[in-house]
Motif scaffolding. Structure first.
Motif, PDB file in Angstrom:
ATOM      1  N   GLY A   1       0.677  -1.259   0.126  1.00  0.00           N
ATOM      2  CA  GLY A   1       0.001  -0.018  -0.169  1.00  0.00           C
ATOM      3  C   GLY A   1       0.764   1.154  -0.222  1.00  0.00           C
ATOM      4  O   GLY A   1       0.424   2.220   0.520  1.00  0.00           O
ATOM      5  N   GLY A   2       2.092   1.304  -0.697  1.00  0.00           N
ATOM      6  CA  GLY A   2       2.797   2.456  -0.667  1.00  0.00           C
ATOM      7  C   GLY A   2       3.823   2.502   0.652  1.00  0.00           C
ATOM      8  O   GLY A   2       4.464   3.549   0.690  1.00  0.00           O
ATOM      9  N   LYS A   3       3.551   1.689   1.562  1.00  0.00           N
ATOM     10  CA  LYS A   3       4.400   1.645   2.847  1.00  0.00           C
ATOM     11  C   LYS A   3       5.821   1.471   2.741  1.00  0.00           C
ATOM     12  O   LYS A   3       6.849   1.866   3.457  1.00  0.00           O
ATOM     13  N   ARG A   4       6.375   0.824   1.726  1.00  0.00           N
ATOM     14  CA  ARG A   4       7.814   0.378   1.577  1.00  0.00           C
ATOM     15  C   ARG A   4       8.329   1.150   0.487  1.00  0.00           C
ATOM     16  O   ARG A   4       7.886   1.068  -0.910  1.00  0.00           O
TER      17      ARG A   4
ATOM     18  N   ASP B   1       8.496   5.684   5.508  1.00  0.00           N
ATOM     19  CA  ASP B   1       9.172   6.631   6.868  1.00  0.00           C
ATOM     20  C   ASP B   1      10.354   6.616   7.229  1.00  0.00           C
ATOM     21  O   ASP B   1      10.908   7.384   8.003  1.00  0.00           O
ATOM     22  N   LEU B   2      11.452   5.993   6.269  1.00  0.00           N
ATOM     23  CA  LEU B   2      12.761   5.805   6.143  1.00  0.00           C
ATOM     24  C   LEU B   2      13.356   5.007   7.329  1.00  0.00           C
ATOM     25  O   LEU B   2      14.387   5.068   7.679  1.00  0.00           O
ATOM     26  N   THR B   3      12.363   4.333   8.171  1.00  0.00           N
ATOM     27  CA  THR B   3      13.041   3.236   9.096  1.00  0.00           C
ATOM     28  C   THR B   3      12.971   2.026   7.851  1.00  0.00           C
ATOM     29  O   THR B   3      12.806   2.016   6.869  1.00  0.00           O
ATOM     30  N   GLY B   4      13.720   0.926   8.510  1.00  0.00           N
ATOM     31  CA  GLY B   4      13.952  -0.157   7.646  1.00  0.00           C
ATOM     32  C   GLY B   4      14.650  -1.395   8.705  1.00  0.00           C
ATOM     33  O   GLY B   4      14.830  -1.268   9.719  1.00  0.00           O
ATOM     34  N   PHE B   5      14.781  -2.296   7.925  1.00  0.00           N
ATOM     35  CA  PHE B   5      15.251  -3.691   8.570  1.00  0.00           C
ATOM     36  C   PHE B   5      16.280  -4.458   7.599  1.00  0.00           C
ATOM     37  O   PHE B   5      15.994  -4.115   6.404  1.00  0.00           O
TER      38      PHE B   5
ATOM     39  N   CYS C   1      16.051  -0.600  12.249  1.00  0.00           N
ATOM     40  CA  CYS C   1      16.769   0.705  12.525  1.00  0.00           C
ATOM     41  C   CYS C   1      15.783   1.762  12.041  1.00  0.00           C
ATOM     42  O   CYS C   1      14.795   1.822  11.468  1.00  0.00           O
ATOM     43  N   PRO C   2      15.865   2.833  13.124  1.00  0.00           N
ATOM     44  CA  PRO C   2      14.837   3.883  13.101  1.00  0.00           C
ATOM     45  C   PRO C   2      14.856   5.004  11.927  1.00  0.00           C
ATOM     46  O   PRO C   2      14.262   5.802  11.844  1.00  0.00           O
ATOM     47  N   ASN C   3      16.111   4.930  11.320  1.00  0.00           N
ATOM     48  CA  ASN C   3      16.330   5.992  10.499  1.00  0.00           C
ATOM     49  C   ASN C   3      17.443   5.576   9.453  1.00  0.00           C
ATOM     50  O   ASN C   3      18.080   4.575   9.468  1.00  0.00           O
ATOM     51  N   LEU C   4      17.670   6.478   8.340  1.00  0.00           N
ATOM     52  CA  LEU C   4      18.717   6.082   7.418  1.00  0.00           C
ATOM     53  C   LEU C   4      20.270   5.992   7.869  1.00  0.00           C
ATOM     54  O   LEU C   4      20.983   5.076   7.637  1.00  0.00           O
TER      55      LEU C   4
END
Length: 525
Positions: free
Chosen positions: A199-202, A219-223, A267-270
């Motif tokens: 839904g556009g979240k990634r 939102d520029l979080t990731g894993f 991770c919470p940010n880039l």
């Protein structure tokens, strides 16, 4: 007979191989996938597929020694598609009575890992010893993927126009260069990157096999997924990791392809993502996981692959055009002419039917055949009506960001049906409604998709003759502009597909009305 068949199938002219010891392409050309037809000294044949035709034919030459000619039918396609069409080609040759070594030597690939079709075990070990150096020395160009680029042009545009696109792309390059073997050679068949899914979240998702390995959200979080046994085999190792990366969070995960040996680094940010990708212990564990999964099987998520994202990662390597090899050919199909669960299901008046099916998310279905249930335009608008579809040989919707990615996913050869949804208390209901309204889908048209222009709102369709009156499916309904189903994932989906596309005379209405969701209103007392 076999040569005439190969001409009909548009295989390229024969390459003479008698006495050849090696088979290779000139330097600077991308890896060519597709199908091949070998002729031997005794006029027997072998038809096969490969993600690297040059390498695969060389393996056959070394194995048998009596290969006379090879003919190629190149196409950039997923391993799933290559194998599916190989079976079609084999059956056709068998039906013609052509002597095939496929039958005599059916287990030629036994004992090889899936990646060995492209990189030998020796090369894989060389890469694993120093991934960055190995990848930096690789001069393989990007593969031509014109059709895939057209399908995902809208998603690619959104990716490139989002904030921090350059930073996200640089991050992806760091991951690919440190954790993916020969990434331009293995792109598409062994690993894929999607954008705008869920839904556009990634923002992006890199997949190998049947699992995701690197994800950056919008939102520029990731894993990042890595081998747990290499990164944090002990409690002390976990604490040491925490000291190096205090903002990263370890989370135990469960992926079938990882065989239980995986841990996710959230991770919470880039900046934190960049920090873990700069950690050689992390990338070594990521590289091991990626290689192990690639050795098991090819990527199943090629359907969602966005080539433009990879092109942005490698601006110095131009994506070659089909004219280099004449390889963007029509897919192989028999002589006669992937799956997403519903976003919304309705019961007719209230409630939710989410408990009716437990099925993968839309982006988890991989390379399987999809069945598309679509809507016409509203009667009030007067646009995109049934008569328009029939007159123009197409289905079309008004542009809608929620459904454009799904329309881009529609493939030639897949089946499509136009339906409308309504609530009714009419006499056509084949059970006692007890005064309740009933949700109904009316199916007006069915057809076969023949082409996808990639605009995200239309496909060309060969429509079947319109029925004299719509066929109605009761209770389990959906009113999304695009609803995607697939066989074998849930019995209700199989029932809908059978009713709409296979000519099944009746739906399994008793199973639905006695389901706990509807039983109080429509079930047997």
């Amino acid at each position: 007979m076999a040569e005439a068949w190969a001409d009909f199938r548009k295989f390229l002219p024969a390459i003479e191989l008698a006495g050849a010891r090696t088979v290779s392409l000139p330097d600077g050309r991308s890896v060519i996938s597709g199908w091949y037809l070998l002729r031997f000294h005794d006029d027997s044949y072998y038809v096969g597929e490969s993600v690297d035709l040059s390498r695969r034919i060389a393996q056959h030459v070394a194995r048998w020694g009596d290969v006379v000619t090879a003919r190629l039918l190149p196409l950039v396609a997923s391993k799933h598609e290559l194998k599916r069409h190989e079976r079609i080609l084999t059956r056709e040759l068998e039906a013609l009575g052509v002597p095939l070594r496929n039958v005599i030597n059916a287990d030629i690939t036994t004992g090889r890992d899936a990646l060995d079709d492209l990189l030998s075990t020796v090369e894989q070990d060389r890469w694993l010893a120093d991934p960055r150096t190995y990848n930096a020395a690789d001069t393989t160009p990007l593969k031509p993927m014109t059709a895939q680029e057209i399908r995902y042009s809208n998603q690619a545009h959104r990716y490139h126009t989002k904030p921090d696109a350059a930073e996200v792309t640089a991050l992806l390059r760091t991951f690919v260069e440190s954790s993916v073997p020969a990434p331009r050679a293995t792109e598409f068949q062994y690993w894929s990157v999607s954008t705008g899914t869920y839904g556009g979240k990634r923002r992006l998702c890199v997949s190998v096999g049947t699992m995701e390995v690197f994800v950056v959200r919008d939102d520029l979080t990731g894993f990042l997924n890595v081998r747990r046994s290499l990164l944090v085999p002990t409690g002390e190792a976990e604490r040491a990791f925490g000291r190096r990366h205090p903002r990263a969070r370890l989370q135990h995960s469960d992926y079938d392809d990882a065989d239980g040996d995986v841990i996710s680094i959230h991770c919470p940010n880039l900046d934190t993502l960049q920090g873990i990708l700069d950690d050689p212990e992390v990338t070594a564990a990521a590289a091991r996981l990626t290689l192990d999964v690639m050795r098991k099987h090819c990527c199943t998520y090629t359907r969602n692959h966005c080539p433009q994202v990879v092109a942005a990662v490698y601006p110095e390597h131009r994506r070659q055009t089909p004219s280099h090899y004449d390889i963007e050919r029509a897919p192989v199909e028999p002589s006669q002419p992937t799956p997403m669960p519903p976003d919304t299901t309705t019961s007719g008046d209230s409630g939710s039917t989410d408990d009716l099916l437990t099925a993968p998310e839309p982006d988890d279905l991989g390379d399987i055949v999809c069945y598309w249930l679509v809507m016409p335009g509203s009667k009030k608008s007067g646009r995109n009506q049934l008569r328009d579809f029939l007159a123009r040989g197409e289905w079309r919707m008004a542009p809608h960001p929620r459904f454009e990615a799904k329309v881009a996913d529609m493939l030639p050869g897949e089946r499509i049906a136009v339906r409308t949804r309504r609530n009714t208390g009419g006499d056509e209901i084949p059970f006692d409604r007890r005064g309740n309204l009933v949700s109904v889908m009316d199916f007006h048209l069915t057809g076969t998709i023949t082409a996808n222009p990639g605009d995200g709102c239309s496909v060309e369709v060969a429509w079947d003759p319109a029925p004299p009156r719509p066929r109605s499916y009761f209770l389990y309904t959906n009113q999304d502009a695009v609803w995607t189903l697939a066989r074998g994932l849930h019995p209700i989906w199989d029932d809908v597909i059978g009713f709409v596309f296979d000519g099944k005379p009746q739906q399994n209405i008793d199973a639905l009305r006695n389901h706990r969701f509807w039983a109080d209103r429509f079930g047997d007392r």
